[in-house]
Design an enzyme around this catalytic site. Structure first.
Site, short mmCIF file in Angstrom:
data_model
loop_
_atom_site.label_atom_id
_atom_site.label_comp_id
_atom_site.label_asym_id
_atom_site.label_seq_id
_atom_site.Cartn_x
_atom_site.Cartn_y
_atom_site.Cartn_z
N HIS A 150 3.65 -2.23 3.24
CA HIS A 150 3.73 -0.89 2.62
C HIS A 150 5.07 -0.73 1.92
CE1 HIS A 150 0.73 -0.65 5.82
NE2 HIS A 150 0.17 0.32 5.12
N HIS B 184 -5.60 9.54 0.47
CA HIS B 184 -5.47 8.70 1.67
C HIS B 184 -6.23 9.25 2.87
CE1 HIS B 184 -3.33 5.89 4.44
NE2 HIS B 184 -3.21 5.17 3.33
N TYR C 72 -6.33 2.88 6.12
CA TYR C 72 -6.56 2.49 7.52
C TYR C 72 -7.63 1.40 7.65
CZ TYR C 72 -4.69 7.22 7.39
OH TYR C 72 -3.96 8.34 7.06
N ASP D 244 0.81 -1.22 0.00
CA ASP D 244 0.00 0.00 0.00
C ASP D 244 0.84 1.27 0.00
OD1 ASP D 244 -1.98 -1.88 0.36
OD2 ASP D 244 -2.87 -0.90 2.12
N ASP D 245 0.21 2.33 -0.45
CA ASP D 245 0.63 3.74 -0.24
C ASP D 245 1.65 4.25 -1.25
OD1 ASP D 245 -1.06 3.54 1.89
OD2 ASP D 245 0.44 3.92 3.44
N HIS E 138 -6.34 2.92 -3.92
CA HIS E 138 -6.17 3.20 -2.49
C HIS E 138 -6.51 4.67 -2.20
CE1 HIS E 138 -4.92 2.07 1.49
NE2 HIS E 138 -3.81 2.78 1.51
ZN LIG Z 1 -2.64 3.22 3.12
#
Ligand SMILES: [Zn+2]
Length: 257
Positions: free
Chosen positions: A206, A115, A152, A60-61, A111
């Site tokens: 991540h 965020h 989250y 993620d991210d 995603h």
């Molecule tokens: Zn995230």
């Protein structure tokens, strides 16, 4: 217009009520809330019930300009596919990295754009977060993501139902969380993933943290030594490779409903 309206040809199996193929090795207990049974639409997934030793690695991210390419090198060297839940504004900044992901067989998931805690947003804002991101991904790789993951993990049940209904995107959560964002150290990240892995697991980490990337060689080799194979999220859900799907132009995705 809903996204399933945009799907061409046999790729239609990816979306809508048919996302759970009859007789597929999936069961509600492992993958879904009771809503999924009631509506026959896949809404929320934390893992896939299967006896096959397959897992889905998710990162993620990103994309991150330094760490993500390092991870891609590690995956490529091992011929491992993963799924990247990318942040839209990072996609707009680093489209070439997203293109590399797709070129090397990985799947891209949505995603959100910036965020946020989606659970604090209204319907229009949630859809805008998703649509902006899908558009950025389309611009980078001419593909539209078919699943999403809330930042989250924060989304209400009614929001998950809404996103499934409005965009045909199941919400993909996870069954293994090494809490790598707390920076426990590479050894701990690897150990938590290796001890948590099970058939059908969806593994969260991540690709924006150096220690997570440094945990990956031991993690990937360790999972393989445990007999696990690696699939993207769509594949572990029983669908074809998402890059083989064909889509119409993305501007329709953002059209008013
Ligand atoms: Zn995230």
């Amino acid at each position: 217009m809903k996204r399933r309206d945009l799907i061409l040809g046999s790729g239609a199996a990816i979306a809508g009520a048919s996302i759970l193929a009859p007789g597929a090795a999936l069961s509600a207990g492992a993958i879904a809330l009771p809503d999924d049974l009631a509506t026959e639409r896949l809404i929320t997934v934390t893992a896939v019930k299967t006896r096959r030793r397959v897992v889905a690695l998710t990162f993620d991210d990103g994309p991150h300009p330094v760490h993500t390419p390092q991870l891609l090198d590690m995956l490529k060297a091992r011929r491992i596919r993963a799924t990247f839940y990318v942040i839209g504004r990072n996609v707009a900044r680093y489209p070439d990295i997203v293109k590399r992901m797709v070129d090397e067989g990985h799947e891209i998931g949505n995603h959100t754009w910036r965020h946020p805690f989606l659970s604090k947003l209204g319907k229009a804002s949630v859809l805008r977060e998703l649509d902006r991101t899908s558009e950025a991904i389309y611009k980078a790789v001419q593909r539209i993501p078919v699943t999403m993951r809330p930042p989250y993990g924060a989304m209400t049940r009614s929001q998950r139902q809404m996103v499934a209904a409005e965009r045909d995107m199941p919400t993909i959560l996870w069954s293994v969380d090494p809490e790598d964002w707390r920076r426990p150290g590479s050894d701990v990240v690897a150990r938590r993933i290796l001890s948590g892995a099970a058939p059908g697991a969806i593994i969260l980490s991540h690709d924006i943290h150096g220690p997570t990337i440094r945990a990956m060689p031991a993690t990937l080799d360790g999972l393989r030594a445990q007999g696990f194979r690696f699939q993207t999220v769509s594949m572990i859900l029983g669908h074809r490779d998402w890059t083989k799907l064909r889509w119409r132009l993305p501007r329709v995705v953002a059209a008013k409903n």
